[in-house]
Design a protein around this motif. Structure first.
Motif, PDB file in Angstrom:
ATOM      1  N   HIS A   1       1.210  -0.700   0.430  1.00  0.00           N
ATOM      2  CA  HIS A   1      -0.078   0.352  -0.200  1.00  0.00           C
ATOM      3  C   HIS A   1       0.827   1.265   0.168  1.00  0.00           C
ATOM      4  O   HIS A   1       2.181   1.187   0.986  1.00  0.00           O
TER       5      HIS A   1
ATOM      6  N   SER B   1       1.087   5.788   0.448  1.00  0.00           N
ATOM      7  CA  SER B   1      -0.072   7.191   0.624  1.00  0.00           C
ATOM      8  C   SER B   1       0.054   8.102  -0.963  1.00  0.00           C
ATOM      9  O   SER B   1       0.911   8.523  -1.231  1.00  0.00           O
TER      10      SER B   1
ATOM     11  N   GLU C   1      -1.043  10.352  -0.929  1.00  0.00           N
ATOM     12  CA  GLU C   1      -1.739  12.480  -0.870  1.00  0.00           C
ATOM     13  C   GLU C   1       0.287  11.904  -0.328  1.00  0.00           C
ATOM     14  O   GLU C   1       0.767  13.300  -0.174  1.00  0.00           O
TER      15      GLU C   1
ATOM     16  N   TYR D   1       2.112   1.551   9.673  1.00  0.00           N
ATOM     17  CA  TYR D   1       1.309   1.939   8.723  1.00  0.00           C
ATOM     18  C   TYR D   1       0.381   2.753   8.863  1.00  0.00           C
ATOM     19  O   TYR D   1      -0.416   3.889   8.060  1.00  0.00           O
TER      20      TYR D   1
ATOM     21  N   GLU E   1      -0.746   7.396   9.566  1.00  0.00           N
ATOM     22  CA  GLU E   1      -2.172   8.283   8.587  1.00  0.00           C
ATOM     23  C   GLU E   1      -3.512   8.280   9.150  1.00  0.00           C
ATOM     24  O   GLU E   1      -3.843   9.286   9.137  1.00  0.00           O
TER      25      GLU E   1
ATOM     26  N   ARG F   1       3.915  10.761   9.092  1.00  0.00           N
ATOM     27  CA  ARG F   1       3.318  10.356   7.995  1.00  0.00           C
ATOM     28  C   ARG F   1       3.951   8.794   7.220  1.00  0.00           C
ATOM     29  O   ARG F   1       4.899   8.908   7.703  1.00  0.00           O
TER      30      ARG F   1
ATOM     31  N   GLU G   1      -6.496  -1.361   2.877  1.00  0.00           N
ATOM     32  CA  GLU G   1      -6.996  -0.573   2.016  1.00  0.00           C
ATOM     33  C   GLU G   1      -8.917   0.618   3.018  1.00  0.00           C
ATOM     34  O   GLU G   1      -8.637   1.174   2.974  1.00  0.00           O
TER      35      GLU G   1
ATOM     36  N   PHE H   1      -7.284   2.406   6.020  1.00  0.00           N
ATOM     37  CA  PHE H   1      -6.884   3.062   5.435  1.00  0.00           C
ATOM     38  C   PHE H   1      -8.398   4.237   4.963  1.00  0.00           C
ATOM     39  O   PHE H   1      -8.288   5.754   5.556  1.00  0.00           O
ATOM     40  N   GLU H   2      -8.763   3.884   3.911  1.00  0.00           N
ATOM     41  CA  GLU H   2      -9.812   4.846   3.414  1.00  0.00           C
ATOM     42  C   GLU H   2     -10.692   5.153   4.499  1.00  0.00           C
ATOM     43  O   GLU H   2     -11.330   5.864   4.840  1.00  0.00           O
TER      44      GLU H   2
ATOM     45  N   LYS I   1      -9.745   8.339   7.219  1.00  0.00           N
ATOM     46  CA  LYS I   1      -9.394   9.444   6.114  1.00  0.00           C
ATOM     47  C   LYS I   1     -10.414  10.485   6.594  1.00  0.00           C
ATOM     48  O   LYS I   1     -10.034  11.201   6.641  1.00  0.00           O
TER      49      LYS I   1
END
Length: 522
Positions: free
Chosen positions: A47, A49, A51, A147, A151, A162, A482, A485-486, A489
């Motif tokens: 994975h 990022s 951003e 990780y 974030e 980050r 994933e 992670f989303e 956010k």
């Protein structure tokens, strides 16, 4: 990596270790050692990022390139760069540990992008002169946790390092998860983490303890010049201002930790950044049930030095050690002592205002202190989920009865059957005072709820959530990484499609390794 603008200020200006061998040793009269990463046998990107990549000057297309894979796994060193490991010391669990240093982190390079500077660091990239008895490698489980957490913290509004990328190394790493004499091989992994720098309290402690005062002065002045350029005046005044700036940023960071229920777990002075950002995500955790005495660290289980409720006091203690390290340059204790004394006083005032905002109280009243004290005590009478309680509190309206208000937070109880007799009476008394207090608030119910939901997250990276992603990743399934992670956010958004994650810790996670407490094992 065609747009990466290399600018290695740290290695250009700070004294380097003349010994280029990668042997475990005491490293003196320097602040870093050059060292190359250990090349992984079969790196694979799990994975990245987009951003963070854009933040440092890497395009979306480049993330999928072979060059990205090779560079951020440590397989390839960029032109005009020389990776290095930093030398620092620290107090671990309150005891002086002497030289520590980057034992499994290698600073890959510093880059400049959009008038900002970033240090790119590979964690788990192999042995350094500071690895002591370890191999400098990291395993997949801890790398996933780091990780995702960095974030998640960023999107929560908590100052933090980050995460750029998470990769498998293709190699097996031997680890004893619980330090109980049962080591096993696990998948190796590498995280690229990003920060303005990785200078720590312990960086100054090392130089001061060894009486390397010229290097100490150079490091302090380098740090001020590059990271605190607003500080002016004669040298002594600059050093004092620098200490105050670090104290202020540290206080702000800890305040955010307490706001979202985060427990670092290893607040050693070598894990404290001079930027006031959260670094080194080891055995961290979020409070499930509201328990100020909880720590996620098995190593700290007996003394609970790094428990949730003690984090402000530990931060002050760590700042005291930084003040001791800077003292030889200042030779005056009073200004440092004043800053240390004001740290807790200022924190307590900040904490009160922060806590009131979590409760939806935005004006001032004489009873506010009692309301805060009351809820902190009642939340501990029976296991009550911190995140769910404060999030659901925003649903309460000024005209609600005590019974209606109580119903709206009932879901946060782990053992609803315990909420009876004296415990139920305490809740009812608190809600009667709280509802009356809300009557004096000028905001409408909708306006108040909106403001509360900006400080009380709906979603945090609970340990059981991270463990689910780890268990799946161990089998080659990275979909939960994933998904989380989303999700993380937008931790303050409702995200109704992800409601399953707005849940109390399941019973199976209460004692499962990785879900309740964790060791310092990588």
């Amino acid at each position: 990596m065609k747009n990466l603008k290399i600018n290695n200020r740290f290695t250009a200006e700070m004294p380097a270790d003349p010994d280029l061998t990668n042997e475990i040793r005491q490293v003196k009269n320097t602040v870093f050692s050059y060292v190359d990463p250990t090349k992984p046998s079969a790196p694979k990107l799990i994975h990245a990022s987009e951003e963070v990549a854009a933040m440092v000057g890497i395009s979306k297309d480049e993330i999928q390139s072979e060059a990205f894979l090779n560079v951020f796994s440590g397989n390839e060193i960029l032109p005009e760069t020389r990776p290095f490991a930093m030398c620092y010391a620290g107090h671990q669990f309150g005891n002086w540990a002497g030289q520590l240093g980057d034992g499994r982190a290698i600073n890959f390079t510093e880059v400049e992008h959009d008038n900002a500077f970033f240090m790119l660091q590979l964690k788990g990239a192999g042995k350094t002169p500071y690895s002591r008895t370890a191999d400098g490698l990291a395993v997949l489980r801890s790398s996933i946790r780091e990780y995702l957490c960095a974030e998640a913290m960023h999107y929560l509004g908590v100052p933090t390092t980050r995460s750029l990328s998470l990769m498998l190394s293709g190699d097996q790493v031997l680890r004893d998860v619980l330090y109980n004499g049962n080591p096993a091989y696990e998948k190796g992994a590498i995280v690229c983490r990003v920060a303005p720098s990785f200078i720590r309290f312990g960086s100054f402690e090392m130089l001061s303890a060894r009486n390397e005062l010229r290097n100490l002065k150079n490091l302090v002045e380098f740090t001020i010049q590059n990271y605190y350029p607003e500080i002016k005046g004669d040298p002594k005044e600059q050093y004092i201002q620098f200490f105050k700036a670090v104290a202020d940023k540290t206080r702000e960071m800890i305040l955010h930790w307490q706001r979202v229920g985060f427990v670092h777990g290893v607040m050693n002075t070598d894990n404290m950044s001079i930027h006031g950002i959260t670094i080194d995500y080891g055995p961290y955790g979020w409070l499930e049930n509201y328990d100020p005495d909880w720590t996620p660290n098995t190593t700290d289980n007996q003394n609970k030095r790094y428990r949730f409720g003690n984090q402000p006091q530990v931060a002050q203690w760590n700042l005291y050690q930084l003040a001791n390290a800077l003292y030889p340059l200042i030779n005056e204790a009073e200004p440092l002592e004043k800053i240390l004394e004001s740290f807790i006083n200022d924190f307590e005032e900040n904490y009160k205002n922060m806590f009131l905002s979590k409760l939806g109280i935005f004006t001032s009243s004489e009873i506010d202190g009692k309301i805060i004290q009351g809820i902190e005590e009642i939340l501990q009478l029976s296991e009550t989920d911190m995140t769910i309680f404060f999030r659901n509190l925003s649903q309460i309206k000024k005209d609600d009865s005590v019974e209606m208000a109580f119903e709206k937070i009932e879901y946060s109880f782990y053992k609803p059957e315990e909420i009876k007799e004296n415990t139920l009476s305490a809740w009812q008394k608190w809600f009667s005072v709280y509802l009356k207090r809300l009557q004096s608030e000028t905001l409408s119910d909708e306006e108040r709820a909106a403001k509360m939901n900006q400080v009380n997250p709906k979603y945090v990276l609970r340990n059981y959530m991270a463990q689910l992603s780890i268990d799946a990743a161990d089998k080659g399934d990275y979909s939960i990484i994933e998904e989380l992670f989303e999700l993380l956010k937008k931790p303050y958004d409702e995200q109704p499609e992800s409601e399953k994650w707005f849940a109390k810790r399941p019973d199976w996670a209460r004692t499962k390794v990785g879900c309740s407490m964790l060791s310092c094992s990588s």
